[in-house]
Design an enzyme around this catalytic site. Structure first.
Site, PDB file in Angstrom:
ATOM      1  N   GLY A   1      31.985 -22.623   9.216  1.00  0.00           N
ATOM      2  CA  GLY A   1      32.141 -23.268   8.152  1.00  0.00           C
ATOM      3  C   GLY A   1      33.191 -24.508   7.971  1.00  0.00           C
ATOM      4  O   GLY A   1      34.077 -24.030   8.409  1.00  0.00           O
ATOM      5  N   GLY A   2      33.232 -25.552   7.332  1.00  0.00           N
ATOM      6  CA  GLY A   2      34.392 -26.460   7.384  1.00  0.00           C
ATOM      7  C   GLY A   2      34.569 -26.781   8.855  1.00  0.00           C
ATOM      8  O   GLY A   2      33.946 -27.207   9.618  1.00  0.00           O
ATOM      9  N   ASP A   3      36.006 -26.807   8.901  1.00  0.00           N
ATOM     10  CA  ASP A   3      36.611 -26.746  10.121  1.00  0.00           C
ATOM     11  C   ASP A   3      37.094 -25.744  10.852  1.00  0.00           C
ATOM     12  O   ASP A   3      38.157 -25.346  11.755  1.00  0.00           O
ATOM     13  CB  ASP A   3      37.794 -27.921  10.174  1.00  0.00           C
ATOM     14  CG  ASP A   3      38.838 -27.288   9.133  1.00  0.00           C
ATOM     15  OD1 ASP A   3      38.642 -26.417   8.374  1.00  0.00           O
ATOM     16  OD2 ASP A   3      40.013 -27.885   9.193  1.00  0.00           O
ATOM     17  N   GLU A   4      36.324 -24.596  10.678  1.00  0.00           N
ATOM     18  CA  GLU A   4      36.627 -23.274  11.163  1.00  0.00           C
ATOM     19  C   GLU A   4      35.473 -22.891  12.115  1.00  0.00           C
ATOM     20  O   GLU A   4      34.475 -22.967  11.964  1.00  0.00           O
ATOM     21  CB  GLU A   4      36.753 -22.197  10.094  1.00  0.00           C
ATOM     22  CG  GLU A   4      37.303 -20.668  10.666  1.00  0.00           C
ATOM     23  CD  GLU A   4      37.248 -19.838   9.424  1.00  0.00           C
ATOM     24  OE1 GLU A   4      37.981 -18.886   9.552  1.00  0.00           O
ATOM     25  OE2 GLU A   4      37.418 -20.321   8.396  1.00  0.00           O
TER      26      GLU A   4
END
Length: 550
Positions: A448-451
């Site tokens: 999710g996101g930048d993970e």
């Protein structure tokens, strides 16, 4: 019901088809089942005997090759000088160089009293290998000898060559590793499935080298450990995994028991006879067609509409649901024709619905496990694979490592250039991350996101560190997006099972703590501490020295 008589047309057609079908079926069954099975079994036994001889010849040739390499070293003047002066560093260097030259796993030098004097660098355990030392002491003072020995759980082909100067001055021992790649090569040469098995300390057979996959290897171990397991030839497994197995003992050091097992598939051997049976069935159908033509001439008015209806039913069975041409027949057969058309239309509608539902289900399943932006697996699929891999790790005792990655400076790019550029940057990052998957079992997912997260079965955190360093170096390179180049970098947290956790939640937590430690300290990556050495007042992570000092 009237009694069927042979002097009627119906009786003649019935008798003809019944007799032809009976003869054809009995002939096919006898040829394919009885004769084919007998020939296949006999051929397999002969092929297995040949394959066993080929494997033993290959092992003997490898013995000759290693013995020649040992004799070359024994004749080297510098090596003899180092041996006589007991210059251990020079001896170790010579053993290392020569073992690499002849592709040996290790080399050992014993003195004239069969006491180990020196080994190659990574084989110090040989100095305390009692079975091997006892074997050396039992050898004659001149000549050569070969055996098999397990060293640190790995099976080696061991060759001992005497050094005469001119009297017996010592013995050079060479160990050649017998592992799965060697078994793959031997099995390819012999044209068979090949395994090396040994009796462990619990008096159970285990496979040490094989070209078998996981499931056949497990079936082989189960069969060998049966109380009534045969020592010569045995059938293992059930269709379609029936194997003919031939076992034979191999010479090993005292206290060790090693055997070779050569296998071939009975089902593969029967495949040509199955093809023959299929061809015979087609011949039977051709005979039935000729019989149908003959009966058609006898009873044209009855058989013609019936053949047409049979053709329609056959096309339905093959999946052809196109409308058939109209059949001119008596009322009873016309009713049957209409019923068949109704069945065809309903089957076609039902199959269309089934295909649509299956396609839709596959799309929904892919959406549930796939990140729509990057195409990477999502958190749900990562967690599922992590649970499965952890179960295997805890059962088999194999290592497992996960890496959590958080991009640096991604939020700045997203805020200053917009979400469209941010999405393009995430896609580019995903492409680079895929390039660092080294095995088919490795997995990278977007959480999710930048993970992002990596799942590396069979890797310890230390060995996964090399992948992590290469990954960080790759992320440090600029990302060209449109007219801009962005430098973002990333922070990694590594945690290994079972040291850092024995369940998915604990392992993810430890990796997350390590990742934020690495981000906070700006050291690139950090390892989670093993649970058994972690104390409440101590850090749960340890930095990577090479990165922490940069």
């Amino acid at each position: 019901m009237r009694r069927l008589k042979l002097d009627t047309l119906s009786g003649r057609i019935f008798a003809f088809f019944f007799a032809l079908m009976l003869v054809a079926q009995l002939g096919s069954i006898w040829i394919s089942s009885t004769l084919g099975d007998s020939i296949a079994r006999q051929t397999l036994r002969e092929e297995l005997d040949t394959a066993e001889r080929v494997v033993r010849q290959q092992l003997a040739q490898n013995t000759d090759y290693l013995a020649l390499g040992a004799r070359v070293l024994a004749a080297d003047y510098g090596f003899r000088e180092a041996m006589m002066s007991r210059d251990v560093p020079t001896i170790v260097s010579a053993l290392d160089n020569h073992s690499a030259r002849i592709d040996a796993g290790w080399m050992l030098l014993a003195d004239a009293h069969a006491m180990p004097l020196a080994t190659s660098s990574r084989a110090a355990a040989l100095l305390r290998h009692e079975p091997l030392v006892r074997w050396l002491r039992g050898l004659p003072s001149h000549g050569e000898a070969t055996t098999l020995a397990s060293v640190d759980g790995t099976l080696y082909q061991v060759i001992a060559v005497s050094i005469a100067a001119p009297r017996h001055a010592g013995t050079i021992v060479v160990g050649f590793r017998l592992d799965d790649p060697v078994a793959q090569e031997l099995g390819a040469i012999a044209g068979a499935r090949f395994s090396l098995v040994r009796m462990n300390a619990r008096q159970h057979w285990e496979v040490v080298a094989s070209n078998l996959d996981t499931q056949p290897r497990r079936l082989l171990v189960d069969a060998l450990n049966q109380p009534d397991a045969r020592q010569d030839t045995a059938w293992l497994g059930q269709p379609p995994h029936r194997m003919l197995s031939v076992r034979g003992p191999l010479d090993a050091v005292p206290g060790h028991r090693v055997e070779l097992v050569v296998q071939k598939s009975l089902d593969d051997a029967l495949a040509p006879f199955a093809a023959l049976r299929d061809r015979l069935l087609w011949v039977t159908l051709a005979g039935l067609a000729l019989a149908g033509l003959f009966s058609f001439r006898i009873a044209r008015g009855v058989t013609r509409p019936l053949v047409a209806l049979a053709d329609t039913a056959d096309r339905i069975a093959r999946g052809d649901y196109s409308r058939s041409r109209g059949i001119h027949a008596p009322r009873e057969i016309a009713v049957l024709s209409r019923a068949l058309d109704t069945m065809r239309e309903r089957i076609a509608q039902r199959e269309t619905r089934i295909v649509e539902l299956a396609t839709r289900e596959a799309q929904i399943l892919d959406m549930a496990y796939r990140d729509s932006l990057t195409g990477l697996p999502n958190r749900a699929l990562f967690n599922e694979r992590l649970e499965q891999s952890l179960a295997v790790t805890l059962r088999a005792g194999a290592p497992l490592t996960i890496m959590l990655l958080d991009l640096d400076r991604f939020k700045e790019v997203n805020d200053s250039h917009g979400h469209l550029v941010g999405d393009q940057l995430l896609v580019a990052v995903a492409q680079r991350l895929r390039a660092h998957l080294q095995r088919g079992s490795d997995l990278v997912a977007r959480l999710g996101g930048d993970e992002f997260a990596f799942l590396l079965p069979t890797e310890t955190p230390e060995s996964a560190g090399r992948t992590a360093r290469a990954l960080l170096d790759d992320l440090a390179r600029p990302f060209p997006i449109g007219d801009h180049e962005f430098e973002i970098g990333g922070s990694l947290g590594l945690a290994g099972a079972p040291d850092s956790g024995r369940d998915a939640q604990t392992l993810m937590h430890e990796a997350d703590v390590a990742m934020y430690y690495a981000k906070r300290m700006r050291i690139g990556m950090a390892f989670a501490q093993p649970a058994d050495v972690r104390a409440p007042e101590r850090e749960a992570v340890r930095p990577v020295p090479s990165l922490a000092n940069q």
